[in-house]
Design a protein around this motif. Structure first.
Motif, short mmCIF file in Angstrom:
data_model
loop_
_atom_site.label_atom_id
_atom_site.label_comp_id
_atom_site.label_asym_id
_atom_site.label_seq_id
_atom_site.Cartn_x
_atom_site.Cartn_y
_atom_site.Cartn_z
N PRO A 17 0.88 -1.07 -0.31
CA PRO A 17 -0.50 0.02 0.00
C PRO A 17 0.93 1.51 0.04
N VAL A 19 1.77 5.30 0.55
CA VAL A 19 1.35 6.55 1.24
C VAL A 19 0.49 8.13 0.24
N ARG A 45 3.89 1.33 2.38
CA ARG A 45 3.74 0.97 3.90
C ARG A 45 4.10 -1.02 3.48
N THR A 106 -3.41 10.44 0.04
CA THR A 106 -4.05 9.49 1.20
C THR A 106 -4.29 10.81 2.11
N GLU A 108 -3.02 10.55 5.52
CA GLU A 108 -1.74 10.43 6.06
C GLU A 108 -0.65 11.52 4.56
N ARG A 245 0.74 4.36 13.97
CA ARG A 245 -0.53 4.00 13.49
C ARG A 245 -0.19 3.30 11.47
N LEU A 246 0.53 3.94 10.53
CA LEU A 246 1.08 3.08 9.25
C LEU A 246 1.13 1.85 9.30
N ARG A 247 1.85 1.33 10.97
CA ARG A 247 2.13 -0.01 11.20
C ARG A 247 1.02 -1.02 11.47
N LEU A 248 -0.21 0.00 12.95
CA LEU A 248 -0.58 -0.43 12.30
C LEU A 248 -2.27 -0.98 11.64
N GLN A 249 -2.36 -0.50 10.79
CA GLN A 249 -3.52 -0.43 9.64
C GLN A 249 -3.23 -1.37 9.19
N ARG A 250 -4.16 -2.12 8.39
CA ARG A 250 -4.50 -3.49 8.05
C ARG A 250 -4.98 -2.97 6.30
#
Length: 250
Positions: A17, A19, A45, A106, A108, A245-250
Motif C-alpha cells: 500500500p 501513502v 507501507r 491519502t 496520511e 499508526r501506519l504500521r497498525l493499519q490493516r
C-alpha cells in the motif's frame, strides 16, 4: 501532459500500500522535454509482520520501463526509511512530499505535509549547495554542453535560496524565476522543452554560466547565514506517531 490514469496503474500494481505517489524530475521542475520520462516517487507501507521480524523487508522498490507508451521511473521507500530521510537535511524527499503533481494521495499524505514543515532547517542549504556543485561538475565535463544539467544547476540553487528565505519548498524553475528574474532562464527552458532530452547548447557561454553559478552559490551561502530557519527539525515525535499508526493499519 500527464496521464494520471496510466500513472495509477503503478499504484494499483505496487506490491505494498502507498501513502502517496507524486511526480518529480523535469516535470516537477518545469522543463520537461517531449521525450522526458516520468519520475514517479512515493512512500509505501510494509506490513507489520515483515517489520517485526529479523528481515528488513523491501525498504526501496524500483521499477523502470515503458508502459502504455509512457517511460516511467518508479522509486518508493518504506515509510520508516523515508521518515528518517525527512529528519536529515534531504531536500529531495521534501520536494516529493510537496510536489503539486499528485498521482495518488491519502489522509496520511496530507498529515505528512503538515509534519514536513517542521523538518525544514537552515542546514538544508548544504543539500542544495552539494547538489548544485555535482551538477556543475557534470555540466563542465561534457564536450558538448547540454541544457539539462545546466538547468538543474540553476533550479537547485534557486530552490535553496527560496527555501532559506521563506521556509517554503518550491522546485519549479518557472515559478522560482518569476521572483529571481534571471533573463537567460526562459530561453534555456524553451530549448529544453522544445528539443530532445539530450539537447545540447549552441555555443554555450561557459564563462558567463560559470560566473552565474558562482554568484548564485554565494547568494545561497549568504541566505543560509541570514536564515531564520531552525537549526534542527522538531518533527520526530509526530513522525514516530504517524509511523506507528501506519504500521497498525490493516
Amino acid at each position: 501532459m500527464i496521464d494520471n490514469d496510466k500513472m495509477m496503474q503503478h499504484v494499483r500494481t505496487h506490491p505494498f500500500p502507498l501513502v502517496f505517489a507524486t511526480i518529480s524530475g523535469a516535470h516537477l521542475y518545469g522543463f520537461p522535454s517531449p521525450d522526458s520520462d516520468f519520475d514517479l516517487r512515493g512512500v509505501h507501507r510494509l506490513p507489520l509482520q515483515t517489520v517485526v521480524g529479523l528481515d528488513d523487508g523491501e525498504q526501496t522498490i524500483e521499477k523502470e520501463g515503458i508502459y502504455d507508451g509512457l517511460e516511467i521511473d518508479l522509486v518508493t521507500h518504506d515509510a520508516k526509511k523515508f521518515f528518517k530521510l525527512m529528519l536529515r537535511r534531504n531536500g529531495y524527499v521534501l520536494e516529493q512530499i510537496f510536489s503539486p503533481l499528485v498521482v495518488f494521495t491519502t489522509p496520511e499524505h496530507a498529515e505528512l505535509k503538515s509534519i514536513a514543515a517542521n523538518c525544514i532547517t537552515r542546514h538544508h542549504a548544504h543539500h542544495y549547495l552539494g547538489f548544485a556543485a555535482t551538477q556543475w561538475k557534470l555540466f563542465g565535463k561534457e564536450s558538448s554542453p547540454r541544457v539539462k544539467p545546466l538547468l538543474y544547476v540553476y533550479r537547485v540553487l534557486l530552490t535553496g535560496i527560496h527555501l532559506m528565505r521563506t521556509g517554503v519548498v518550491e522546485a519549479n524553475l518557472v515559478t522560482l524565476n518569476a521572483e529571481a528574474k534571471l533573463p537567460y532562464i526562459d530561453d534555456l527552458i524553451s530549448q529544453k522543452r522544445e528539443g530532445p532530452e539530450q539537447g545540447t547548447l549552441d555555443a554555450a557561454d561557459l564563462r558567463f554560466h560559470q560566473s552565474e553559478y558562482e554568484r548564485l552559490t554565494r547568494e545561497l551561502e549568504a541566505a543560509y547565514d541570514a536564515s531564520a530557519l531552525p537549526e534542527m527539525p522538531s518533527a520526530r515525535d509526530r513522525l514516530n506517531d504517524l509511523l506507528v499508526r501506519l504500521r497498525l493499519q490493516r
